[in-house]
Enzyme design. Sequence first.
Site, PDB file in Angstrom:
ATOM      1  N   PRO A   1       0.839  -1.206   0.000  1.00 57.03           N
ATOM      2  CA  PRO A   1       0.000   0.000   0.000  1.00 57.03           C
ATOM      3  C   PRO A   1       0.867   1.247   0.000  1.00 57.03           C
ATOM      4  CG  PRO A   1       0.042  -1.003   2.183  1.00 57.03           C
ATOM      5  CD  PRO A   1       0.750  -1.956   1.274  1.00 57.03           C
ATOM      6  N   VAL A   2       0.537   2.195  -0.863  1.00 59.44           N
ATOM      7  CA  VAL A   2       1.276   3.457  -0.973  1.00 59.44           C
ATOM      8  C   VAL A   2       0.261   4.595  -1.002  1.00 59.44           C
ATOM      9  CG1 VAL A   2       2.865   4.839  -2.375  1.00 59.44           C
ATOM     10  CG2 VAL A   2       3.161   2.349  -2.243  1.00 59.44           C
ATOM     11  N   GLY A   3       0.448   5.570  -0.147  1.00 57.77           N
ATOM     12  CA  GLY A   3      -0.444   6.717  -0.125  1.00 57.77           C
ATOM     13  C   GLY A   3      -0.083   7.728  -1.200  1.00 57.77           C
TER      14      GLY A   3
ATOM     15  N   HIS B   1       7.377   0.941   7.854  1.00 59.71           N
ATOM     16  CA  HIS B   1       6.804   1.958   6.977  1.00 59.71           C
ATOM     17  C   HIS B   1       7.849   2.519   6.013  1.00 59.71           C
ATOM     18  CE1 HIS B   1       2.807   3.678   6.585  1.00 59.71           C
ATOM     19  NE2 HIS B   1       3.338   4.804   6.184  1.00 59.71           N
TER      20      HIS B   1
ATOM     21  N   ASP C   1       7.726  -6.095   4.427  1.00 57.35           N
ATOM     22  CA  ASP C   1       8.006  -5.050   3.451  1.00 57.35           C
ATOM     23  C   ASP C   1       9.046  -4.111   4.054  1.00 57.35           C
ATOM     24  OD1 ASP C   1       6.817  -3.098   5.099  1.00 57.35           O
ATOM     25  OD2 ASP C   1       4.984  -2.971   3.924  1.00 57.35           O
TER      26      ASP C   1
ATOM     27  N   GLY D   1      12.359  -1.722   2.496  1.00 61.40           N
ATOM     28  CA  GLY D   1      13.752  -1.949   2.130  1.00 61.40           C
ATOM     29  C   GLY D   1      13.947  -2.917   0.986  1.00 61.40           C
TER      30      GLY D   1
END
Length: 382
Positions: A83-85, A281, A312, A314
């Site tokens: 997920p990426v905002g 994050h 997730d 890195g």
Amino acid sequence: MAEHFNSEFPSVEHLIRQAKKRMPGFAFDYLTAGCFGEVNLDRNQKDIRDVQLKPWYLRDYEGSNLKTELFGKTYDAPFGMAPVGLQGLMWPKACEYLAQAATDHNIPFCLSTVSTASIETVSAITGGDFWFQLYHPAEDKLRDKLLERAWESGCKTLVILADTPTFAYRPKEIRNGLSIPPRMTMRNILQMCTRPTWSLGQLMAGAPEFKTMKPYIPAGLNMKHLGLFMNKTFSGRLTESKIAPIRDQWKGNLVIKGVVNPEDAELAIKHGLDGMIVSNHGGRQLDRGESTIRPLARLAPEFGDRIKIMMDSGIRSGADVASTIASGAAFTFLGRTPMFGVCALGKYGGHHTFEMLKKQIQQVMEQVGCESVDRLPEHLVG
């Protein structure tokens, strides 16, 4: 499915350089930056790259298979789209492009609450086969509405976010006016003028919006008041008292993202969660925290037979995916790398990136003589 691999950009490093040429500086900074001095951002990548694999050259070997089972579904590779905002801020329609690419490549696509495509739009693209990451609302009523929309749209895997209890201190975002409340600077305007492809794409796609949240945002808010509204709407910190009603309501797979210690892992199992994603994050929240690969290596042996453990933060390349699986993850997610692909190559950048990652993982597995993804831990150098 047509192949969209572009041999001019065979690595994430090539994609990054091309993306930087096409993006306004503030958008590139938003994609690439960490918090404070970006110590944890760098540590994430370094520690994954310190993982070593041992090859078996003289054994019988019949080829490798990337297919990976997760929550009863078999995917074509052991990675998914994280997920990426604000994806549409970084490149117009990036969220939609990546949802389509993930669907075509039969890998999971996870939609953020604060992305720029709605739950319903992503459902239409993916045929309802997508994951949804929930930023926890301050009000239970809004939480329930979001969960209902996700379920009715076909989503069967919900990800609840634990690693953003507060807004991070990100100097580049503050300087660029992308903090809360946001502001548009003359420097940002000049940057947009020098990136005509990005600017024209934004003009055609429309200004980026929090599309999933749009029904709940009062009309007519300027940027400052929109930022304050979003800040007030989400409470940030996830607690046991917030997890329990979600588990009661959500009938599908429930995953917690941001677990890095055994105490939190025990609580996740206690509340009947199906999976956890070891995450910090992307190095954007706690600059002096551990890299993700280190807690993964401790948590997987202790909890891997009780809950599905993923990772997730890195992970940039197919070699990184292989190293992460070898270190104990059952599955992995990437955010920045597919975004670099779209920002560099546009509509088919996600297809290119997923094909590139598959090729890279395939090469690693063939080189070390590993026939299936679940056997990669046998190749870990202790």
